[in-house]
Design an enzyme around this catalytic site. Sequence first.
Site, PDB file in Angstrom:
ATOM      1  CB  SER A   1      -0.842  -0.002   1.277  1.00 11.40           C
ATOM      2  OG  SER A   1      -1.507   1.228   1.450  1.00 11.40           O
TER       3      SER A   1
ATOM      4  CE1 TYR B   1      -4.251  -1.763   5.435  1.00 12.31           C
ATOM      5  CE2 TYR B   1      -3.471   0.403   4.777  1.00 12.31           C
ATOM      6  CZ  TYR B   1      -3.873  -0.880   4.442  1.00 12.31           C
ATOM      7  OH  TYR B   1      -3.894  -1.274   3.117  1.00 12.31           O
TER       8      TYR B   1
HETATM    9  N1  LIG Z   1      -8.481  -0.632  -1.595  1.00  7.42           N
HETATM   10  C1  LIG Z   1      -7.477   0.165  -1.325  1.00  7.42           C
HETATM   11  O1  LIG Z   1      -7.601   1.403  -1.348  1.00  7.42           O
HETATM   12  C2  LIG Z   1      -6.111  -0.414  -1.026  1.00  7.42           C
HETATM   13  C3  LIG Z   1      -5.007   0.437  -1.065  1.00  7.42           C
HETATM   14  C4  LIG Z   1      -3.754  -0.070  -0.793  1.00  7.42           C
HETATM   15  C5  LIG Z   1      -3.600  -1.415  -0.482  1.00  7.42           C
HETATM   16  N2  LIG Z   1      -4.690  -2.216  -0.422  1.00  7.42           N
HETATM   17  C6  LIG Z   1      -4.462  -3.627  -0.075  1.00  7.42           C
HETATM   18  O2  LIG Z   1      -4.970  -4.428  -1.112  1.00  7.42           O
HETATM   19  C7  LIG Z   1      -5.215  -5.730  -0.607  1.00  7.42           C
HETATM   20  C8  LIG Z   1      -6.543  -6.206  -1.147  1.00  7.42           C
HETATM   21  O3  LIG Z   1      -7.581  -5.385  -0.634  1.00  7.42           O
HETATM   22  P1  LIG Z   1      -8.796  -4.841  -1.520  1.00  7.42           P
HETATM   23  O4  LIG Z   1      -8.740  -3.373  -1.454  1.00  7.42           O
HETATM   24  O5  LIG Z   1      -8.817  -5.532  -2.807  1.00  7.42           O
HETATM   25  O6  LIG Z   1     -10.068  -5.242  -0.601  1.00  7.42           O
HETATM   26  P2  LIG Z   1     -10.929  -6.571  -0.579  1.00  7.42           P
HETATM   27  O7  LIG Z   1     -11.641  -6.584   0.727  1.00  7.42           O
HETATM   28  O8  LIG Z   1     -11.716  -6.689  -1.811  1.00  7.42           O
HETATM   29  O9  LIG Z   1      -9.804  -7.705  -0.605  1.00  7.42           O
HETATM   30  C9  LIG Z   1      -9.244  -8.254   0.547  1.00  7.42           C
HETATM   31  C10 LIG Z   1      -9.458  -9.747   0.491  1.00  7.42           C
HETATM   32  O10 LIG Z   1      -8.798 -10.357   1.600  1.00  7.42           O
HETATM   33  C11 LIG Z   1      -9.671 -11.346   2.124  1.00  7.42           C
HETATM   34  N3  LIG Z   1      -9.342 -11.574   3.527  1.00  7.42           N
HETATM   35  C12 LIG Z   1      -9.467 -10.715   4.575  1.00  7.42           C
HETATM   36  N4  LIG Z   1      -9.085 -11.326   5.693  1.00  7.42           N
HETATM   37  C13 LIG Z   1      -8.711 -12.582   5.357  1.00  7.42           C
HETATM   38  C14 LIG Z   1      -8.214 -13.689   6.070  1.00  7.42           C
HETATM   39  N5  LIG Z   1      -8.049 -13.637   7.403  1.00  7.42           N
HETATM   40  N6  LIG Z   1      -7.920 -14.828   5.400  1.00  7.42           N
HETATM   41  C15 LIG Z   1      -8.105 -14.898   4.043  1.00  7.42           C
HETATM   42  N7  LIG Z   1      -8.565 -13.875   3.313  1.00  7.42           N
HETATM   43  C16 LIG Z   1      -8.866 -12.741   3.971  1.00  7.42           C
HETATM   44  C17 LIG Z   1     -11.068 -10.770   1.953  1.00  7.42           C
HETATM   45  O11 LIG Z   1     -12.058 -11.768   2.031  1.00  7.42           O
HETATM   46  C18 LIG Z   1     -10.943 -10.122   0.595  1.00  7.42           C
HETATM   47  O12 LIG Z   1     -11.269 -11.049  -0.425  1.00  7.42           O
HETATM   48  C19 LIG Z   1      -5.131  -5.624   0.927  1.00  7.42           C
HETATM   49  O13 LIG Z   1      -3.897  -6.159   1.346  1.00  7.42           O
HETATM   50  C20 LIG Z   1      -5.166  -4.130   1.166  1.00  7.42           C
HETATM   51  O14 LIG Z   1      -4.501  -3.772   2.346  1.00  7.42           O
HETATM   52  C21 LIG Z   1      -5.938  -1.761  -0.698  1.00  7.42           C
END
Ligand SMILES: NC(=O)c1ccc[n+]([C@@H]2O[C@H](COP(=O)([O-])OP(=O)(O)OC[C@H]3O[C@@H](n4cnc5c(N)ncnc54)[C@H](O)[C@@H]3O)[C@@H](O)[C@H]2O)c1
Length: 273
Positions: A145, A158
């Site tokens: 991130s 976070y």
């Molecule tokens: N959306 C944003 O703005 C953003 C920005 C920077 C980084 N991220 C990172 O991107 C990654 C994906 O997030 P996203 O934004 O696609 O959201 P999202 O919620 O769609 O994806 C996260 C996924 O992780 C799964 N998950 C959560 N806890 C879990 C566990 N204990 N075991 C197995 N799976 C689990 C969820 O079910 C989900 O499918 C994360 O690591 C997040 O920190 C997101």
Amino acid sequence: MHRGWLEGYVALVTGGGTGIGRAVVDRFVAEGAKVCAMVRSAADGTDLIRDHGDAVSVIEGDVRSAGDNAAAVAATLDRFGRLDTLVANAGIWDFFLSLEATHADVLAATFDEIMAVNVKGSLLSAKAAVPALRESHGSIIMTVSNAGFHAGGGGPVYVASKHAQVGLIRQLAYELTPDVRVNGVAPGATATGLRGAAAAGQAERSLEDVEGLEDAVSRTLPLGFVAQPQDHAGLYVVLASRENARCTTGDIFRSDGGWEVRAPGRRPGRRTA
Ligand SMILES: NC(=O)c1ccc[n+]([C@@H]2O[C@H](COP(=O)([O-])OP(=O)(O)OC[C@H]3O[C@@H](n4cnc5c(N)ncnc54)[C@H](O)[C@@H]3O)[C@@H](O)[C@H]2O)c1
């Protein structure tokens, strides 16, 4: 005919049922890979199978569990016979949970939960995948991130978890060389349903519901827009590809709209279109 960059590759993507993970699965399949997605809920898996058929397999699991990670790797090998890329992507956020405004007990429990998913989860996924990755001379890609490098992409819990992931990438790149490359992709604000920690009462909250996000991003980021999950997916393809990223390990590709050069409170430059 276009030959995909990942023809013959097999990947395992944690959190592959939604958001950025889902976009990575879609793109990997389009590039010729077979993909196993580790999902938290069976419903996410149903959509994947409907859309990709035999190119994907789905396993339910929790990245905090060593056993679930081992089962996901075993299922991938069982179904597709090898593993070339682990995408350690599962994660949760803290919705800017503030140090001062949060009770110490809640802060402690939230820390344990977020670190367990974002950091221990990545560590245990890597632990389970490494024997197969050494064999294939494959790679690990973690979803980091902008919060892995800068303040303000969340609260202290976070931001600390994503900084810790950066350390994990560097250390694993060092330990696993020369057989396994270890890299990351660091997205900025992206339109997904990213959830929070149950310990903070945020398990059902969604990033999509954060008011004013689009506005804040367009004012502060040089590129000035909230990303879509698929905007990041090509960087995972490049990093996974032995042909195209042979010399890259311990590195993290930023995909955050220019966070590094942002000016607080305003976006420099002038729109021409
Ligand atoms: N959306 C944003 O703005 C953003 C920005 C920077 C980084 N991220 C990172 O991107 C990654 C994906 O997030 P996203 O934004 O696609 O959201 P999202 O919620 O769609 O994806 C996260 C996924 O992780 C799964 N998950 C959560 N806890 C879990 C566990 N204990 N075991 C197995 N799976 C689990 C969820 O079910 C989900 O499918 C994360 O690591 C997040 O920190 C997101």
